[in-house]
Design an enzyme around this catalytic site. Structure first.
Site, PDB file in Angstrom:
ATOM      1  N   SER A 149      42.276  44.166  39.096  1.00  8.94           N
ATOM      2  CA  SER A 149      42.743  44.816  38.311  1.00  8.94           C
ATOM      3  C   SER A 149      43.332  44.202  37.477  1.00  8.94           C
ATOM      4  O   SER A 149      44.792  43.490  37.537  1.00  8.94           O
ATOM      5  CB  SER A 149      43.839  45.920  39.338  1.00  8.94           C
ATOM      6  N   TYR A 181      49.475  48.810  45.898  1.00  9.03           N
ATOM      7  CA  TYR A 181      49.136  48.421  44.753  1.00  9.03           C
ATOM      8  C   TYR A 181      49.147  47.131  44.191  1.00  9.03           C
ATOM      9  O   TYR A 181      47.641  46.384  44.699  1.00  9.03           O
ATOM     10  CB  TYR A 181      48.158  49.596  43.948  1.00  9.03           C
TER      11      TYR A 181
END
Length: 257
Positions: A148, A161
């Site tokens: 990401s 995350y």
């Protein structure tokens, strides 16, 4: 020079794409089918009708297994199921993931563990099981971990995350070092801010949307189609000498202040 566009073909390959029935995973699945691969899709949510129709429209085969990838027994069932269906595994895309947003003062321990287990730990356990198959096959393989833009930056209210996606880069490098001698390349694909159903609450928030967009030199959020070429490249012969690295597809977000 022997190079040809056939280097990008996935014809005759079998790819596992976790979470390939929705959002970005659906884009990877369609791209791989268009490139010639047959697919095995572990999924958590119920609906697989869209991806089934899109893959079969390309003349490729797709099979499914439903369950929770944070359960190690299910991870082994995924590998066994793919081998039973196709007899081999050539490509693994560790795409399945989730997130939880909450103030640091109240962020629940169980949500921290759940997000890290799915976004990071399942990549290791499934990668480990698939690598053993690829080594025994003796024909090499590709492991693609989905990182990401938050593999390199951080945001508020999502500690699990951020930790997981930073960890994906380290895991990618570990596998690259350990598996390279078997002609198995491991790399990461790191999307930026991509408009999907799963993050509609963020992209529909005008203040947040404008804040992110203003930092993207491209001037827009990405679409699933923006990731498809990079995903095929990392799964194909064209990337055979790329190992342990990442491709950021973020419109330039991570390059700006």
């Amino acid at each position: 020079m022997s190079f040809s566009m056939d280097y990008f073909s996935l014809k005759g390959k079998v790819a596992i794409i976790t979470g390939g029935n929705q959002n970005l995973g659906l884009g990877y699945a369609v791209a791989y089918a268009k490139a010639g691969a047959d697919l095995y899709i572990p999924h958590y949510t119920d609906d697989v009708s869209e991806v089934k129709a899109l893959v079969e429209a390309e003349g490729r085969s797709v099979a499914f297994i439903q369950g929770d990838l944070s359960d190690n027994n299910h991870v082994k069932a995924v590998v066994e199921g793919c081998l039973k269906e196709y007899g081999r595994i050539d490509i693994l895309v560790n795409n399945a993931g989730s997130n939880h947003f909450e103030d640091v003062r109240t962020f629940p321990d169980e949500q921290y563990k759940r997000v890290v287990d799915l976004n990071l730990n399942s990549c290791y356990y499934l990668g480990h099981e698939v690598a053993k198959v690829m080594i025994e096959q003796g024909t090499g393989g590709k492991i693609i971990n989905i990182g990401s833009v938050l593999s390199f930056t951080a945001d508020t209210m999502c500690p699990s995350y951020v930790v997981a996606k930073h960890g994906v880069i380290g895991l990618t490098r570990y596998f690259a070092n350990d598996l390279g001698k078997y002609n198995i390349q491991t790399n990461a694909l790191c999307p930026g801010f991509i408009k999907t159903e799963i993050n509609a609450d963020l992209s529909d928030n005008k203040e947040f949307y404008d804040k992110i967009t203003n930092r993207i030199p491209h001037g827009r959020w990405g679409e699933a189609e923006d990731l498809m070429g990079a995903a095929v490249f990392l799964a194909s012969r064209a990337s055979d000498y790329m190992n342990g690295w990442y491709i950021s597809v973020d419109g330039g977000f991570a390059t700006t202040l």
